[in-house]
Design a protein around this motif. Structure first.
Motif, PDB file in Angstrom:
ATOM      1  N   ALA A   1      50.473  -7.967 -39.378  1.00 15.57           N
ATOM      2  CA  ALA A   1      50.255  -6.969 -40.431  1.00 15.57           C
ATOM      3  C   ALA A   1      49.002  -6.168 -40.152  1.00 15.57           C
ATOM      4  CB  ALA A   1      50.155  -7.654 -41.786  1.00 15.57           C
ATOM      5  N   GLU A   2      47.949  -6.868 -39.837  1.00 14.86           N
ATOM      6  CA  GLU A   2      46.701  -6.169 -39.543  1.00 14.86           C
ATOM      7  C   GLU A   2      46.906  -5.208 -38.387  1.00 14.86           C
ATOM      8  OE1 GLU A   2      44.502  -6.591 -41.669  1.00 14.86           O
ATOM      9  OE2 GLU A   2      42.858  -5.431 -40.786  1.00 14.86           O
ATOM     10  N   GLY A   3      47.692  -5.653 -37.432  1.00 17.97           N
ATOM     11  CA  GLY A   3      47.945  -4.814 -36.272  1.00 17.97           C
ATOM     12  C   GLY A   3      48.755  -3.575 -36.598  1.00 17.97           C
ATOM     13  N   VAL A   4      49.606  -3.669 -37.593  1.00 16.10           N
ATOM     14  CA  VAL A   4      50.417  -2.520 -37.970  1.00 16.10           C
ATOM     15  C   VAL A   4      49.524  -1.402 -38.488  1.00 16.10           C
ATOM     16  CG1 VAL A   4      52.072  -1.694 -39.686  1.00 16.10           C
ATOM     17  CG2 VAL A   4      52.526  -3.812 -38.445  1.00 16.10           C
ATOM     18  N   VAL A   5      48.464  -1.807 -39.151  1.00 15.94           N
ATOM     19  CA  VAL A   5      47.663  -0.865 -39.908  1.00 15.94           C
ATOM     20  C   VAL A   5      46.394  -0.455 -39.137  1.00 15.94           C
ATOM     21  CG1 VAL A   5      45.871  -1.590 -41.534  1.00 15.94           C
ATOM     22  CG2 VAL A   5      48.072  -0.761 -42.386  1.00 15.94           C
ATOM     23  N   ASP A   6      45.977  -1.325 -38.277  1.00 18.90           N
ATOM     24  CA  ASP A   6      44.766  -1.048 -37.503  1.00 18.90           C
ATOM     25  C   ASP A   6      45.141  -1.039 -36.029  1.00 18.90           C
ATOM     26  OD1 ASP A   6      42.505  -1.347 -35.902  1.00 18.90           O
ATOM     27  OD2 ASP A   6      41.422  -2.504 -37.399  1.00 18.90           O
TER      28      ASP A   6
ATOM     29  N   GLN B   1      43.734  -0.661 -33.225  1.00 15.44           N
ATOM     30  CA  GLN B   1      42.984  -1.438 -32.240  1.00 15.44           C
ATOM     31  C   GLN B   1      43.405  -2.895 -32.270  1.00 15.44           C
ATOM     32  OE1 GLN B   1      38.598  -2.046 -32.410  1.00 15.44           O
ATOM     33  NE2 GLN B   1      39.391  -3.572 -30.964  1.00 15.44           N
ATOM     34  N   VAL B   2      43.462  -3.441 -33.475  1.00 14.92           N
ATOM     35  CA  VAL B   2      43.935  -4.814 -33.610  1.00 14.92           C
ATOM     36  C   VAL B   2      45.361  -4.922 -33.091  1.00 14.92           C
ATOM     37  CG1 VAL B   2      44.558  -6.613 -35.260  1.00 14.92           C
ATOM     38  CG2 VAL B   2      42.433  -5.329 -35.566  1.00 14.92           C
ATOM     39  N   GLY B   3      46.162  -3.922 -33.420  1.00 14.08           N
ATOM     40  CA  GLY B   3      47.557  -3.956 -33.000  1.00 14.08           C
ATOM     41  C   GLY B   3      47.675  -4.040 -31.488  1.00 14.08           C
ATOM     42  N   ARG B   4      46.898  -3.229 -30.811  1.00 15.50           N
ATOM     43  CA  ARG B   4      47.006  -3.218 -29.348  1.00 15.50           C
ATOM     44  C   ARG B   4      46.493  -4.530 -28.765  1.00 15.50           C
ATOM     45  NH1 ARG B   4      49.020   1.185 -27.515  1.00 15.50           N
ATOM     46  NH2 ARG B   4      48.832   3.131 -28.698  1.00 15.50           N
TER      47      ARG B   4
ATOM     48  N   LYS C   1      47.372  -9.503 -26.022  1.00 18.74           N
ATOM     49  CA  LYS C   1      47.008 -10.905 -25.839  1.00 18.74           C
ATOM     50  C   LYS C   1      48.099 -11.866 -26.238  1.00 18.74           C
ATOM     51  CE  LYS C   1      42.018 -10.415 -25.964  1.00 18.74           C
ATOM     52  NZ  LYS C   1      40.873 -10.427 -26.901  1.00 18.74           N
ATOM     53  N   LEU C   2      48.868 -11.515 -27.243  1.00 17.51           N
ATOM     54  CA  LEU C   2      49.826 -12.485 -27.746  1.00 17.51           C
ATOM     55  C   LEU C   2      51.265 -12.180 -27.350  1.00 17.51           C
ATOM     56  CD1 LEU C   2      48.297 -13.203 -31.252  1.00 17.51           C
ATOM     57  CD2 LEU C   2      48.874 -14.911 -29.516  1.00 17.51           C
ATOM     58  N   MET C   3      51.604 -10.886 -27.242  1.00 18.38           N
ATOM     59  CA  MET C   3      52.992 -10.591 -26.954  1.00 18.38           C
ATOM     60  C   MET C   3      53.230 -10.290 -25.486  1.00 18.38           C
ATOM     61  SD  MET C   3      53.886  -8.364 -30.331  1.00 18.38           S
ATOM     62  CE  MET C   3      55.516  -8.111 -29.633  1.00 18.38           C
ATOM     63  N   GLU C   4      52.306  -9.591 -24.864  1.00 20.09           N
ATOM     64  CA  GLU C   4      52.505  -9.165 -23.488  1.00 20.09           C
ATOM     65  C   GLU C   4      52.873 -10.320 -22.547  1.00 20.09           C
ATOM     66  OE1 GLU C   4      52.805  -6.116 -22.624  1.00 20.09           O
ATOM     67  OE2 GLU C   4      53.114  -6.545 -20.486  1.00 20.09           O
ATOM     68  N   PRO C   5      52.189 -11.459 -22.637  1.00 15.91           N
ATOM     69  CA  PRO C   5      52.539 -12.560 -21.737  1.00 15.91           C
ATOM     70  C   PRO C   5      54.011 -12.956 -21.845  1.00 15.91           C
ATOM     71  CG  PRO C   5      50.451 -13.006 -22.848  1.00 15.91           C
ATOM     72  CD  PRO C   5      51.019 -11.776 -23.475  1.00 15.91           C
ATOM     73  N   SER C   6      54.505 -13.061 -23.066  1.00 13.16           N
ATOM     74  CA  SER C   6      55.906 -13.431 -23.241  1.00 13.16           C
ATOM     75  C   SER C   6      56.822 -12.333 -22.716  1.00 13.16           C
ATOM     76  CB  SER C   6      56.219 -13.656 -24.722  1.00 13.16           C
ATOM     77  OG  SER C   6      55.237 -14.467 -25.310  1.00 13.16           O
ATOM     78  N   ILE C   7      56.418 -11.099 -23.017  1.00  9.27           N
ATOM     79  CA  ILE C   7      57.237  -9.976 -22.565  1.00  9.27           C
ATOM     80  C   ILE C   7      57.399 -10.025 -21.049  1.00  9.27           C
ATOM     81  CG2 ILE C   7      57.113  -7.484 -22.204  1.00  9.27           C
ATOM     82  CD1 ILE C   7      56.082  -7.263 -25.104  1.00  9.27           C
ATOM     83  N   ARG C   8      56.289 -10.329 -20.381  1.00 10.86           N
ATOM     84  CA  ARG C   8      56.341 -10.368 -18.923  1.00 10.86           C
ATOM     85  C   ARG C   8      57.357 -11.409 -18.420  1.00 10.86           C
ATOM     86  NH1 ARG C   8      51.251  -7.873 -16.660  1.00 10.86           N
ATOM     87  NH2 ARG C   8      50.778  -8.474 -18.790  1.00 10.86           N
ATOM     88  N   LEU C   9      57.446 -12.492 -19.152  1.00  6.06           N
ATOM     89  CA  LEU C   9      58.405 -13.535 -18.756  1.00  6.06           C
ATOM     90  C   LEU C   9      59.834 -12.992 -18.797  1.00  6.06           C
ATOM     91  CD1 LEU C   9      56.953 -16.654 -20.629  1.00  6.06           C
ATOM     92  CD2 LEU C   9      56.393 -15.735 -18.370  1.00  6.06           C
ATOM     93  N   TYR C  10      60.113 -12.228 -19.848  1.00  2.00           N
ATOM     94  CA  TYR C  10      61.434 -11.633 -19.949  1.00  2.00           C
ATOM     95  C   TYR C  10      61.675 -10.667 -18.801  1.00  2.00           C
ATOM     96  CZ  TYR C  10      62.494 -13.459 -24.609  1.00  2.00           C
ATOM     97  OH  TYR C  10      62.791 -14.268 -25.661  1.00  2.00           O
ATOM     98  N   VAL C  11      60.657  -9.880 -18.520  1.00  2.00           N
ATOM     99  CA  VAL C  11      60.798  -8.905 -17.444  1.00  2.00           C
ATOM    100  C   VAL C  11      61.138  -9.628 -16.135  1.00  2.00           C
ATOM    101  CG1 VAL C  11      59.569  -7.212 -16.032  1.00  2.00           C
ATOM    102  CG2 VAL C  11      59.296  -7.198 -18.521  1.00  2.00           C
TER     103      VAL C  11
ATOM    104  N   GLN D   1      54.251  -2.149 -33.632  1.00  3.56           N
ATOM    105  CA  GLN D   1      53.363  -3.042 -32.895  1.00  3.56           C
ATOM    106  C   GLN D   1      52.783  -2.433 -31.620  1.00  3.56           C
ATOM    107  OE1 GLN D   1      55.956  -6.845 -33.108  1.00  3.56           O
ATOM    108  NE2 GLN D   1      53.982  -7.218 -34.157  1.00  3.56           N
ATOM    109  N   TYR D   2      52.960  -1.168 -31.467  1.00  2.00           N
ATOM    110  CA  TYR D   2      52.391  -0.494 -30.286  1.00  2.00           C
ATOM    111  C   TYR D   2      52.800  -1.202 -28.996  1.00  2.00           C
ATOM    112  CZ  TYR D   2      49.404   1.334 -33.983  1.00  2.00           C
ATOM    113  OH  TYR D   2      48.942   1.894 -35.137  1.00  2.00           O
ATOM    114  N   THR D   3      54.073  -1.630 -28.925  1.00  2.00           N
ATOM    115  CA  THR D   3      54.517  -2.309 -27.712  1.00  2.00           C
ATOM    116  C   THR D   3      55.043  -1.337 -26.673  1.00  2.00           C
ATOM    117  OG1 THR D   3      56.511  -2.760 -28.969  1.00  2.00           O
ATOM    118  CG2 THR D   3      54.990  -4.585 -28.638  1.00  2.00           C
TER     119      THR D   3
END
Lengths: 210, 210, 210, 210
Positions: C126-131, C133-136, C141-151, D186-188
């Motif tokens: 939620a914080e990331g949706v609105v802010d 910087q936090v969103g990125r 930090k939290l989503m990119e690693p998993s995304i890379r696994l899918y890739v 989420q700026y993904t």
DNA sequence: TAGTAAGCGAGACGGTACGTCCTGTCTTCCC
DNA sequence: GGGAAGACAGGACGTACCGTCTCGCTTACTA
């Protein structure tokens, strides 16, 4: 004729007696229950089952409402206590000034400790201390009548030679009522029959040795 | 020992002297300018350049703030007026009780009409009328010290045989201060040197003819 | 070297590990118990038995604290779950892409409904949706690693000819995770194994008839 | 029937339309200018020239205000954009499903990047992530109507044999909107016409080779 | 005897202050 | 110099009243 204010004066003839009484009752009850500062115009209106505007139409402030309510209560009490018309009351004159004043002061002590009277009169007195206009009105409407009774009785005593002829009665009476008033208002000491009796003795005969 | 309250008592050692002074000044100024009811905690805080919480941390109510502020003002005034340490002041004893009391009462008249003192002391007195706790504190902190001076002077007069030996000084002194207090508080009459002089004469020699 | 900010950077070497851990624990606990908006820096500090300044010294905002705390929690969970060092994890490759993805998504469903994870990750999202910087940061930090696994897995599938060669894996993987993410984030529908299995089937074979 | 709440429900008939509009405008403006967290109820009230109580009387929270304001804005935009009555809008059916969906998605991209819409909808989405009640309301009032349009269009496509008959349209439509939503929220990843066009192609024909 | 205008109950309104809570900074004292 | 503690200026919260206003209604004078 119209009052000085911008608003046209409301028509007194069409005023609801019912609402006025309900407002008095509500105001006195709330002051007694919750104290003056916690008594609000909204609260009075709600308790009286009355619209706020009805209060604002007829009174200028919370103090005004309470002053009238208390005046009404006093008149009612006076009426109940004997004199049915506009207070032709006087301090009795048995010829014994000390005894007469002591009796009146004892009655005053009773009234000051009557819970029905205490809360509203404290509230009004306090408001009067801080708001000169209220203070003068309070004095004129509630205290002046009693003061005049003292003046009358003292003048009678003067004529009877029981009191110095050169005395200003308006100052003299303060020896009876001011100490009592201050103890009551400011918690500077306890209030009792013995105390008021002593006041009268001291006042009449002076502090200096004879 | 720990206070009964739920909140942990704040650390007095770390209290900001700067803020305290600013709050006193603001409170006194606002009461003088706008009157007690229009003086708000927010207003005091804003004028003092202080957070509201700083007021709520150290005082329990508007009356509390003003009481301390006024106390501080009085002490400061006393310090300026001579006695630098904790008020070892006494009513002078020239041997002439009437003259001594008259002099003190004249000073009291001056103080009661000093605009710097009038607004806050009226405000506190009024609050004290309506809120017993404030009233008792007001009496204890502001009036009791002066009362004690009268008691001392009267006892000295008793020993010198200038005042009846059987007199209760705590009642006797009310003849000097209560009438004045009531006139001031309730607008029941004008205040002047002549008036207080008269009070002393009446009180000492009694209302009855000698 | 000194950070861009006006403050001199604090000395990381002297940092209290004890406090850091206590802050993480307190932050996660409070978010789980009271929700993110009711979680305050003061609350975290009090619960962690830590001075507020300690938090402000090392983190820039409440979101920062929670982000690190959550990151730490995730790493710890990953370490507990097998891989002891820096996440050399990969989506298994059994040769059956559909089955492999389904398995991973089922694990994701489990994690999304694990109460230990849900509150803080919702809060951060939620914080990331609105802010932004936090969103990125959250994404990186939290989503990119998993995304890379899918890739990686999708590329392997491409090489194995199980997936169209012209496909952009970074878009393709969204068919697996975005619908699930949206249902979870926005309550647009229920989440279940059956649902994620269906997603995989629809995604691989397309919506159009074959 | 009466609502469960303790407060007596305010009288909707006497509600000030003027104030409501002013509050909507102020809320949207502030969110756009300062962001959701820096938008305060006090700020909205001040900007709208309205008492705070007027906001608290009619709405339960900042999110509530913004939700209604945004809803109102959307309706107004819809009304301006053609359909004057309650949105009898539908996704066009040219027979070419891919083209129709692409067109709608391109419009969605435009809307998501329209600054007038972006701030408030992000704010609401974020609040919805963290507060389930808001989330469900957001979904029901703002997303569900659009979702239904997709469902209708997909069913039409199913009947026309352009889409697999066994498909659940409520899942299928997520392939179009969820990836876009996630990128936006989420700026993904970046958002563009090209991207949404690709989504449609991948979704319809599947990731697997044909 | 109807018409009309005022008082009335009700309560929404723009405001102000309340007393509380939290922010981010600062200062003090301890280790 | 980091850290626990917490006072500080500031500002928003949600509540309670203020005094004004507008709405239908009831009620008593006026035409």
């Amino acid at each position: 004729m119209v009052t000085q204010s911008g608003k046209p004066a409301p028509d007194t003839a069409r005023r609801s007696e019912r609402s006025r009484r309900a407002i008095y009752d509500a105001a006195l009850a709330l002051v007694a229950e919750a104290g003056y500062p916690k008594t609000t115009i909204e609260g009075i209106a709600a308790r009286a089952g009355v619209g706020k505007q009805t209060i604002y139409r007829w009174w200028g402030s919370k103090a005004d409402v309470l002053l009238e309510a208390f005046l009404d209560l006093s008149e009612q009490a006076a009426r109940d206590a004997g004199a049915p018309d506009g207070e032709p009351y006087a301090i009795p004159d048995t010829g014994d000034l000390a005894a007469d004043i002591k009796a009146v002061l004892r009655a005053t002590v009773d009234q000051l400790t009557d819970p029905r009277f205490e809360a509203p009169s404290r509230a009004l007195a306090a408001e009067g201390v801080v708001d000169e206009q209220v203070g003068r009105e309070f004095t004129a409407k509630l205290m002046e009548p009693s003061i005049r009774l003292y003046v009358d009785r003292l003048r009678a005593a003067q004529e009877a030679g029981q009191v110095r002829a050169d005395l200003d009665p308006r100052i003299a009476l303060e020896f009876f009522i001011s100490p009592l008033a201050q103890r009551w208002l400011q918690y500077t000491g306890p209030i009792s029959y013995e105390y008021t009796d002593t006041l009268v003795d001291y006042a009449l005969h002076g502090l200096a040795p004879r």
